[in-house]
Write a protein that holds these residues in place. Structure first.
Motif, mmCIF file in Angstrom:
data_model
loop_
_atom_site.group_PDB
_atom_site.id
_atom_site.type_symbol
_atom_site.label_atom_id
_atom_site.label_comp_id
_atom_site.label_asym_id
_atom_site.label_seq_id
_atom_site.Cartn_x
_atom_site.Cartn_y
_atom_site.Cartn_z
ATOM 1 N N TRP A 48 0.842 -1.204 0.000
ATOM 2 C CA TRP A 48 0.000 0.000 0.000
ATOM 3 C C TRP A 48 0.874 1.250 0.000
ATOM 4 O O TRP A 48 0.533 2.255 -0.619
ATOM 5 C CB TRP A 48 -0.945 -0.004 1.194
ATOM 6 C CG TRP A 48 -2.028 -1.027 1.073
ATOM 7 C CD1 TRP A 48 -2.196 -2.141 1.841
ATOM 8 C CD2 TRP A 48 -3.096 -1.044 0.119
ATOM 9 N NE1 TRP A 48 -3.289 -2.846 1.407
ATOM 10 C CE2 TRP A 48 -3.867 -2.197 0.363
ATOM 11 C CE3 TRP A 48 -3.469 -0.206 -0.919
ATOM 12 C CZ2 TRP A 48 -4.993 -2.524 -0.392
ATOM 13 C CZ3 TRP A 48 -4.598 -0.525 -1.677
ATOM 14 C CH2 TRP A 48 -5.336 -1.669 -1.397
ATOM 15 N N GLN A 49 2.030 1.183 0.679
ATOM 16 C CA GLN A 49 2.921 2.344 0.720
ATOM 17 C C GLN A 49 3.495 2.655 -0.654
ATOM 18 O O GLN A 49 3.579 3.828 -1.037
ATOM 19 C CB GLN A 49 4.059 2.110 1.722
ATOM 20 C CG GLN A 49 4.922 3.343 1.937
ATOM 21 C CD GLN A 49 4.127 4.497 2.524
ATOM 22 O OE1 GLN A 49 3.558 4.366 3.602
ATOM 23 N NE2 GLN A 49 4.071 5.635 1.831
ATOM 24 N N GLN A 50 3.883 1.639 -1.408
ATOM 25 C CA GLN A 50 4.410 1.871 -2.755
ATOM 26 C C GLN A 50 3.358 2.537 -3.645
ATOM 27 O O GLN A 50 3.655 3.470 -4.387
ATOM 28 C CB GLN A 50 4.859 0.557 -3.397
ATOM 29 C CG GLN A 50 6.127 -0.017 -2.828
ATOM 30 C CD GLN A 50 6.410 -1.387 -3.414
ATOM 31 O OE1 GLN A 50 5.674 -2.335 -3.184
ATOM 32 N NE2 GLN A 50 7.486 -1.470 -4.177
ATOM 33 N N ILE A 51 2.139 2.038 -3.568
ATOM 34 C CA ILE A 51 1.051 2.605 -4.372
ATOM 35 C C ILE A 51 0.800 4.049 -3.956
ATOM 36 O O ILE A 51 0.685 4.942 -4.795
ATOM 37 C CB ILE A 51 -0.232 1.758 -4.230
ATOM 38 C CG1 ILE A 51 0.003 0.351 -4.807
ATOM 39 C CG2 ILE A 51 -1.417 2.448 -4.896
ATOM 40 C CD1 ILE A 51 -1.077 -0.660 -4.444
ATOM 41 N N ALA A 52 0.742 4.280 -2.655
ATOM 42 C CA ALA A 52 0.496 5.625 -2.140
ATOM 43 C C ALA A 52 1.579 6.599 -2.583
ATOM 44 O O ALA A 52 1.281 7.733 -2.963
ATOM 45 C CB ALA A 52 0.404 5.590 -0.615
ATOM 46 N N GLN A 60 -2.622 5.355 4.276
ATOM 47 C CA GLN A 60 -3.937 5.187 4.869
ATOM 48 C C GLN A 60 -5.047 5.563 3.890
ATOM 49 O O GLN A 60 -6.075 4.890 3.822
ATOM 50 C CB GLN A 60 -4.064 6.029 6.160
ATOM 51 C CG GLN A 60 -3.154 5.582 7.270
ATOM 52 C CD GLN A 60 -1.758 6.195 7.204
ATOM 53 O OE1 GLN A 60 -1.371 6.843 6.226
ATOM 54 N NE2 GLN A 60 -0.966 5.977 8.252
ATOM 55 N N ALA A 61 -4.831 6.629 3.135
ATOM 56 C CA ALA A 61 -5.863 7.084 2.187
ATOM 57 C C ALA A 61 -6.104 6.063 1.094
ATOM 58 O O ALA A 61 -7.252 5.739 0.770
ATOM 59 C CB ALA A 61 -5.469 8.433 1.575
ATOM 60 N N VAL A 62 -5.030 5.544 0.517
ATOM 61 C CA VAL A 62 -5.202 4.583 -0.574
ATOM 62 C C VAL A 62 -5.754 3.256 -0.051
ATOM 63 O O VAL A 62 -6.605 2.626 -0.688
ATOM 64 C CB VAL A 62 -3.891 4.406 -1.387
ATOM 65 C CG1 VAL A 62 -2.864 3.568 -0.663
ATOM 66 C CG2 VAL A 62 -4.173 3.816 -2.743
ATOM 67 N N HIS A 63 -5.322 2.843 1.121
ATOM 68 C CA HIS A 63 -5.837 1.594 1.693
ATOM 69 C C HIS A 63 -7.322 1.725 2.011
ATOM 70 O O HIS A 63 -8.120 0.835 1.701
ATOM 71 C CB HIS A 63 -5.049 1.220 2.946
ATOM 72 C CG HIS A 63 -5.462 -0.081 3.528
ATOM 73 N ND1 HIS A 63 -6.240 -0.174 4.655
ATOM 74 C CD2 HIS A 63 -5.221 -1.348 3.119
ATOM 75 C CE1 HIS A 63 -6.459 -1.445 4.914
ATOM 76 N NE2 HIS A 63 -5.855 -2.180 4.007
ATOM 77 N N LYS A 64 -7.699 2.839 2.612
ATOM 78 C CA LYS A 64 -9.114 3.061 2.950
ATOM 79 C C LYS A 64 -9.986 3.064 1.696
ATOM 80 O O LYS A 64 -11.079 2.501 1.685
ATOM 81 C CB LYS A 64 -9.265 4.390 3.693
ATOM 82 C CG LYS A 64 -10.683 4.710 4.087
ATOM 83 C CD LYS A 64 -10.756 6.036 4.828
ATOM 84 C CE LYS A 64 -12.178 6.372 5.179
ATOM 85 N NZ LYS A 64 -12.275 7.677 5.851
ATOM 86 N N LYS A 65 -9.494 3.690 0.628
ATOM 87 C CA LYS A 65 -10.266 3.804 -0.600
ATOM 88 C C LYS A 65 -10.463 2.455 -1.282
ATOM 89 O O LYS A 65 -11.530 2.183 -1.845
ATOM 90 C CB LYS A 65 -9.572 4.771 -1.560
ATOM 91 C CG LYS A 65 -10.338 5.057 -2.817
ATOM 92 C CD LYS A 65 -9.658 6.141 -3.636
ATOM 93 C CE LYS A 65 -10.431 6.491 -4.877
ATOM 94 N NZ LYS A 65 -9.765 7.566 -5.638
ATOM 95 N N TYR A 66 -9.446 1.580 -1.235
ATOM 96 C CA TYR A 66 -9.487 0.349 -2.018
ATOM 97 C C TYR A 66 -9.634 -0.939 -1.217
ATOM 98 O O TYR A 66 -9.812 -1.994 -1.813
ATOM 99 C CB TYR A 66 -8.261 0.262 -2.932
ATOM 100 C CG TYR A 66 -8.330 1.317 -4.006
ATOM 101 C CD1 TYR A 66 -9.224 1.174 -5.064
ATOM 102 C CD2 TYR A 66 -7.557 2.450 -3.957
ATOM 103 C CE1 TYR A 66 -9.333 2.145 -6.031
ATOM 104 C CE2 TYR A 66 -7.651 3.433 -4.923
ATOM 105 C CZ TYR A 66 -8.542 3.259 -5.963
ATOM 106 O OH TYR A 66 -8.655 4.218 -6.924
ATOM 107 N N ARG A 67 -9.614 -0.891 0.105
ATOM 108 C CA ARG A 67 -9.721 -2.134 0.874
ATOM 109 C C ARG A 67 -11.050 -2.842 0.644
ATOM 110 O O ARG A 67 -11.135 -4.048 0.728
ATOM 111 C CB ARG A 67 -9.498 -1.856 2.357
ATOM 112 C CG ARG A 67 -10.615 -1.073 2.997
ATOM 113 C CD ARG A 67 -10.404 -0.899 4.484
ATOM 114 N NE ARG A 67 -11.450 -0.035 4.989
ATOM 115 C CZ ARG A 67 -11.281 0.860 5.942
ATOM 116 N NH1 ARG A 67 -10.107 0.997 6.494
ATOM 117 N NH2 ARG A 67 -12.270 1.608 6.333
#
Length: 71
Positions: A48-52, A60-67
Motif C-alpha cells: 500500500w505504501q508503494q502505491i500511495a 492510509q488514504a489509498v488503503h481506505k479507498k481500495y480495501r
C-alpha cells in the motif's frame, strides 16, 4: 479522434453544460483507471505504501479507498 480525446477537448468548452459534463466523464474515467492500476499493482505484490507514494497520497488514504475491493 477517440472518445476520450473528444471528452478531453469538450472539457475546455465555453459552454458550461458541455464543459462540466466532460469533466464529470473524465472524473469517472480517472477513477476507473486508478482502480485498474491499484488492482494491477496489488496483484504484482506492491505494498500500500508503494502505491500511495506513486499516487502522492498517504498509505492510509489509498488503503481506505481500495480495501473494500479486497485488493
Amino acid at each position: 479522434m477517440s472518445d476520450a480525446t473528444k471528452v478531453a477537448a469538450a472539457a475546455s468548452s465555453r459552454d458550461p453544460a458541455i464543459g462540466l459534463a466532460a469533466v464529470a466523464s473524465l472524473r469517472g474515467l480517472l477513477e476507473s483507471l486508478e482502480e485498474l492500476q491499484v488492482s494491477n499493482a496489488r496483484a504484482q505484490g506492491w505494498s500500500w505504501q508503494q502505491i500511495a507514494d506513486v499516487l502522492r497520497v498517504s498509505r492510509q488514504a489509498v488503503h481506505k479507498k481500495y480495501r473494500r475491493y479486497g485488493f
